[in-house]
Motif scaffolding. Structure first.
Motif, PDB file in Angstrom:
ATOM      1  N   SER A 134      49.308  95.023 -17.757  1.00  0.00           N
ATOM      2  CA  SER A 134      49.595  93.678 -17.248  1.00  0.00           C
ATOM      3  C   SER A 134      49.970  93.728 -15.772  1.00  0.00           C
ATOM      4  O   SER A 134      49.505  92.898 -14.972  1.00  0.00           O
ATOM      5  CB  SER A 134      50.734  93.039 -18.050  1.00  0.00           C
ATOM      6  N   LEU A 137      46.880  94.323 -13.620  1.00  0.00           N
ATOM      7  CA  LEU A 137      46.088  93.099 -13.524  1.00  0.00           C
ATOM      8  C   LEU A 137      46.718  92.123 -12.535  1.00  0.00           C
ATOM      9  O   LEU A 137      46.037  91.553 -11.672  1.00  0.00           O
ATOM     10  CB  LEU A 137      45.980  92.427 -14.897  1.00  0.00           C
ATOM     11  N   ASN A 138      48.010  91.939 -12.644  1.00  0.00           N
ATOM     12  CA  ASN A 138      48.711  90.994 -11.767  1.00  0.00           C
ATOM     13  C   ASN A 138      48.631  91.408 -10.305  1.00  0.00           C
ATOM     14  O   ASN A 138      48.621  90.562  -9.408  1.00  0.00           O
ATOM     15  CB  ASN A 138      50.166  90.867 -12.198  1.00  0.00           C
ATOM     16  N   PRO A 150      49.547  90.251 -23.481  1.00  0.00           N
ATOM     17  CA  PRO A 150      49.688  90.508 -22.042  1.00  0.00           C
ATOM     18  C   PRO A 150      50.663  89.545 -21.359  1.00  0.00           C
ATOM     19  O   PRO A 150      50.758  88.376 -21.724  1.00  0.00           O
ATOM     20  CB  PRO A 150      48.264  90.293 -21.506  1.00  0.00           C
ATOM     21  N   VAL A 152      50.611  88.163 -18.045  1.00  0.00           N
ATOM     22  CA  VAL A 152      49.782  88.099 -16.839  1.00  0.00           C
ATOM     23  C   VAL A 152      49.973  86.769 -16.105  1.00  0.00           C
ATOM     24  O   VAL A 152      50.376  85.762 -16.679  1.00  0.00           O
ATOM     25  CB  VAL A 152      48.290  88.306 -17.174  1.00  0.00           C
ATOM     26  N   ILE A 156      44.761  85.368 -13.826  1.00  0.00           N
ATOM     27  CA  ILE A 156      44.114  86.156 -14.871  1.00  0.00           C
ATOM     28  C   ILE A 156      43.749  85.243 -16.037  1.00  0.00           C
ATOM     29  O   ILE A 156      44.591  84.490 -16.536  1.00  0.00           O
ATOM     30  CB  ILE A 156      45.044  87.271 -15.388  1.00  0.00           C
ATOM     31  N   CYS A 271      41.265  90.289 -20.819  1.00  0.00           N
ATOM     32  CA  CYS A 271      41.745  89.617 -19.604  1.00  0.00           C
ATOM     33  C   CYS A 271      40.888  90.019 -18.406  1.00  0.00           C
ATOM     34  O   CYS A 271      40.453  91.173 -18.304  1.00  0.00           O
ATOM     35  CB  CYS A 271      43.201  90.017 -19.322  1.00  0.00           C
TER      36      CYS A 271
END
Length: 299
Positions: A134, A137-138, A150, A152, A156, A271
């Motif tokens: 997570s 991704l962030n 997640p 996020v 996302i 995601c």
């Protein structure tokens, strides 16, 4: 002074076309400008790259060696330009994050299918828990990921793809009390689970809390593979995805411990960065969902 792409491109064009004049015309600059770029490049490298013989030039030994570097540098630069202009990670490096469940069951098939459809694609795979994936991704360090529950940000997009069924798993050689165990019963045993950043750890803590107790001895391990190895040895009891141990449960090598309080399953999401979504990335989303269904990874 650092080498610039303009110098490298000037060098590569001269090497391929055989003259400063032809290279300058191809790039769209004056001959004095391209000569200046090569002079600066040779000064930085402290070597001559060309043998000059009138309007025609040939590469020196160092020039031939540098041409290999130039080709790689320009190829990478061109890939990056296309990748970000078209906002398509499948035209360069696809940064993929996955849970260990997905990595064990589906990742090999996914890589094979990607290789078939995108033979020039490079991939960077990160296997980790919910917290790690997570965060990446962030921070825009991953393009697409398969993770449970997640945490996020709004940039996302999340696509639900199933639930990861969990159970308390033990070695069949481990001597456990007969019957259905309460959280208090299980709390007396050595427990092994993923670290605090993992959703599994939170689920474990919540499960014991619902039973009004807490385990007396908890060990953590950031590798699910190693965790399973420890469970198989009888070292501890673990909370793990059932799909990962389905074959061993069927063979009787491991057992799912019957408990009075149901174990919460995890919602799993695919995601991806919204800004990068397009037809190709949509195809990867579809392929990933197809493989998950084929392997019956989540329910």
């Amino acid at each position: 002074m650092a080498i610039t792409l303009a110098q490298v491109r000037a060098f590569e064009r001269i090497a391929r076309l055989g003259s400063f004049h032809a290279a300058a015309h191809h790039i769209g600059i004056t001959q004095p400008s391209i000569s200046h770029r090569i002079q600066d490049l040779e000064a930085i490298l402290a070597t001559d790259l060309f043998l000059r013989n009138g309007p025609k030039v040939t590469l020196t030994a160092d020039g031939h060696s540098f041409l290999e570097y130039a080709d790689r540098l320009l190829e990478t630069a061109d890939e990056a330009t296309v990748r970000f202009k078209k906002r398509n990670p499948l035209l360069g490096l696809l940064r993929l994050g996955v849970s260990e469940s997905f990595a064990h069951i589906c990742l090999s098939d996914l890589m094979t299918r990607l290789e078939q459809q995108y033979p020039k694609l490079k991939t960077s795979v990160t296997v980790g828990d919910t917290g790690m994936i997570s965060a990446l991704l962030n921070e825009h360090q991953l393009d697409i990921a398969v993770i449970s529950e997640p945490g996020v940000a709004s940039h996302i997009h999340r696509v639900p793809i199933g639930r990861n069924e969990l159970a308390w798993i033990a070695s069949s050689r481990l001597k456990l009390p007969s019957g259905i165990l309460t959280p208090a019963d299980l709390a007396q045993n050595h427990i092994i689970v993923s670290p605090h950043t993992a959703r599994l750890h939170t689920t474990m803590t919540n499960w014991f809390s619902m039973g009004g107790t807490a385990p007396s001895r908890v060990s953590t391990c950031n590798s699910l593979s190693v965790t399973l190895s420890m469970i198989r040895s009888g070292f501890a009891i673990g909370l793990v995805p059932v799909r990962l141990v389905a074959d061993e449960l069927q063979r009787g090598e491991l057992v799912a411990v019957p408990v009075t309080v149901p174990v919460e399953s995890h919602r799993v999401f695919l995601c991806y960065q919204i800004v990068e979504f397009g037809p190709d990335l949509e195809a990867i989303v579809g392929l990933t969902k197809e493989l998950i269904a084929h392997h019956q990874l989540f329910r």
